[in-house]
Write a protein that holds these residues in place. Structure first.
Motif, mmCIF file in Angstrom:
data_model
loop_
_atom_site.group_PDB
_atom_site.id
_atom_site.type_symbol
_atom_site.label_atom_id
_atom_site.label_comp_id
_atom_site.label_asym_id
_atom_site.label_seq_id
_atom_site.Cartn_x
_atom_site.Cartn_y
_atom_site.Cartn_z
ATOM 1 N N PHE A 182 0.815 -1.211 0.000
ATOM 2 C CA PHE A 182 0.000 0.000 0.000
ATOM 3 C C PHE A 182 0.854 1.270 0.000
ATOM 4 C CE2 PHE A 182 -2.865 -3.251 1.621
ATOM 5 C CZ PHE A 182 -4.018 -3.004 0.891
ATOM 6 N N MET A 183 1.715 1.424 1.013
ATOM 7 C CA MET A 183 2.505 2.653 1.105
ATOM 8 C C MET A 183 3.462 2.816 -0.068
ATOM 9 S SD MET A 183 3.485 3.141 5.137
ATOM 10 C CE MET A 183 4.288 4.733 4.824
ATOM 11 N N MET A 184 4.215 1.763 -0.374
ATOM 12 C CA MET A 184 5.206 1.880 -1.449
ATOM 13 C C MET A 184 4.565 2.097 -2.817
ATOM 14 S SD MET A 184 8.246 -0.758 -0.398
ATOM 15 C CE MET A 184 9.103 -0.589 1.183
ATOM 16 N N PRO A 185 3.572 1.293 -3.216
ATOM 17 C CA PRO A 185 2.938 1.566 -4.517
ATOM 18 C C PRO A 185 2.308 2.954 -4.587
ATOM 19 C CG PRO A 185 2.404 -0.645 -3.779
ATOM 20 C CD PRO A 185 3.087 0.032 -2.629
ATOM 21 N N MET A 186 1.668 3.383 -3.485
ATOM 22 C CA MET A 186 1.075 4.718 -3.486
ATOM 23 C C MET A 186 2.149 5.785 -3.662
ATOM 24 S SD MET A 186 -0.839 6.839 -0.464
ATOM 25 C CE MET A 186 0.765 7.241 0.221
ATOM 26 N N GLY A 187 3.265 5.625 -2.956
ATOM 27 C CA GLY A 187 4.354 6.587 -3.078
ATOM 28 C C GLY A 187 4.924 6.635 -4.484
ATOM 29 N N VAL A 188 5.060 5.467 -5.112
ATOM 30 C CA VAL A 188 5.589 5.406 -6.479
ATOM 31 C C VAL A 188 4.649 6.106 -7.455
ATOM 32 C CG1 VAL A 188 6.122 3.858 -8.401
ATOM 33 C CG2 VAL A 188 6.956 3.324 -6.103
ATOM 34 N N VAL A 189 3.357 5.836 -7.331
ATOM 35 C CA VAL A 189 2.380 6.457 -8.240
ATOM 36 C C VAL A 189 2.377 7.972 -8.076
ATOM 37 C CG1 VAL A 189 -0.081 6.680 -8.757
ATOM 38 C CG2 VAL A 189 0.917 4.416 -8.408
ATOM 39 N N ILE A 190 2.376 8.441 -6.829
ATOM 40 C CA ILE A 190 2.393 9.891 -6.590
ATOM 41 C C ILE A 190 3.665 10.507 -7.151
ATOM 42 C CG2 ILE A 190 2.447 11.687 -4.817
ATOM 43 C CD1 ILE A 190 0.706 9.918 -3.084
ATOM 44 N N TRP A 191 4.793 9.818 -6.977
ATOM 45 C CA TRP A 191 6.058 10.338 -7.507
ATOM 46 C C TRP A 191 6.012 10.442 -9.033
ATOM 47 C CZ3 TRP A 191 10.770 12.167 -5.748
ATOM 48 C CH2 TRP A 191 11.771 12.272 -6.714
ATOM 49 N N LEU A 192 5.577 9.373 -9.698
ATOM 50 C CA LEU A 192 5.610 9.345 -11.155
ATOM 51 C C LEU A 192 4.736 10.435 -11.766
ATOM 52 C CD1 LEU A 192 5.543 5.499 -11.855
ATOM 53 C CD2 LEU A 192 7.492 7.053 -12.015
ATOM 54 N N TYR A 193 3.555 10.625 -11.206
ATOM 55 C CA TYR A 193 2.671 11.653 -11.753
ATOM 56 C C TYR A 193 3.024 13.038 -11.213
ATOM 57 C CZ TYR A 193 -0.225 8.179 -14.025
ATOM 58 O OH TYR A 193 -0.667 7.177 -14.850
ATOM 59 N N GLY A 194 3.426 13.102 -9.950
ATOM 60 C CA GLY A 194 3.800 14.387 -9.370
ATOM 61 C C GLY A 194 5.061 14.958 -9.986
#
Length: 292
Positions: A182-194
């Motif tokens: 949960f935390m890691m995938p969410m962080g990756v998605v936010i990073w890639l789009y952010g």
């Protein structure tokens, strides 16, 4: 399925080479006066190559830590100290926000002033509406920079219908699963789009997450800095690009905290209840009294 596995393994194998190439050729991506270097930095910051470099480093570090747990405890202490340090400093933004709001109210209602200036020697002066809108930045600072800190301090609200009655070891497994899935995938998605969202407000022509490197390199000759300074009202706050920067910082801090959560949960699961809360630096008086 086999193709996916081969693709993942290939990228993991190539990750050390990509890292070495980047470190030995810093001018190719750190010379931002050159359009091509800036394009490479933008592209690779949200690329598959960068993801697998970080992912492979995590795998290698974790593999070594499984053999030498002291390494993982060291990582936990460093990451949690970083989150605590940043959060404790950023939390003062809440006080600044309140004080600034009080000054704004007095300036508008008591002194009927349209301008506010702060500073020693050189005055930092803007319209009152600028200072009013700038209060949002303090909110963003608290949310972004105190998120990991609040996690370390165990201050986040937990929906624990299943967690509370679980056994000690089951709780640690849940914590590890939550960090990994949960935390890691969410962080990756936010990073890639952010990441690309941030750069769309810093340079022109605008870049996109779907752009390939060759397309972006063709834009290099016309790439220019174009920092967003648009405000929502006349004389309003014009630094909204800072919110995009904070979004990327938020993703990075969530990812680092996810690593800390995973390592701590694993170590406490492995070493038993005696290891629970070890090296945990809490702000509460009860924690200080218990020696944590």
């Amino acid at each position: 399925m086999i193709d996916t596995i081969v693709w993942i393994v290939t990228n993991i194998v190539m990750a050390p080479w990509n890292l070495v190439r980047a470190l030995t050729q810093p001018g190719a991506w750190l010379d931002w006066s050159n359009g091509e270097s800036l394009v490479r930095f933008i592209y690779y910051g949200g690329s598959i190559e960068f993801f697998f470099v970080v992912f492979t480093a995590f795998l290698v570090f974790t593999a070594v830590g499984l053999w030498w747990t002291g390494l993982l405890w060291g990582a936990v202490r460093v990451l949690e100290s970083f989150a605590n340090g940043v959060g404790r400093v950023a939390a003062w933004a809440g006080l600044l926000m309140v004080l600034q709001q009080i000054v704004i109210v007095f300036a508008q209602r008591v002194f009927a002033s349209a301008q506010l200036g702060f500073g020693f020697g050189t005055t930092f002066s803007f319209d009152v509406s600028w200072w009013s809108e700038e209060l949002r930045l303090y909110n963003a600072l608290v949310v972004v920079l105190c998120c990991a800190y609040t996690f370390v301090q165990r201050g986040h609200v937990r929906v624990d219908l299943l967690y509370t009655p679980a056994s000690y070891r089951t709780k640690k497994v849940i914590d590890m699963a939550g960090a990994l899935f949960f935390m890691m995938p969410m962080g990756v998605v936010i990073w890639l789009y952010g990441w690309f969202f941030m750069w769309r407000h810093l340079v022109t022509p605008k870049v996109s997450a779907s752009d390939q490197l060759d397309l972006m390199m063709r834009k290099a000759s016309i790439l220019r800095w174009n920092v967003e300074t648009v405000s929502f009202s006349p004389n309003g706050f014009n630094g909204y690009f800072l919110f995009k920067v904070l979004l990327v910082i938020f993703a990075a801090m969530v990812l680092l905290q996810a690593v800390a959560v995973f390592y701590r949960a694993y170590l406490e699961w492995r070493e038993g209840p005696a290891a629970e809360g070890r090296y945990l630096d809490l702000d509460t008086a009860d924690a200080a009294a218990s020696g944590h």
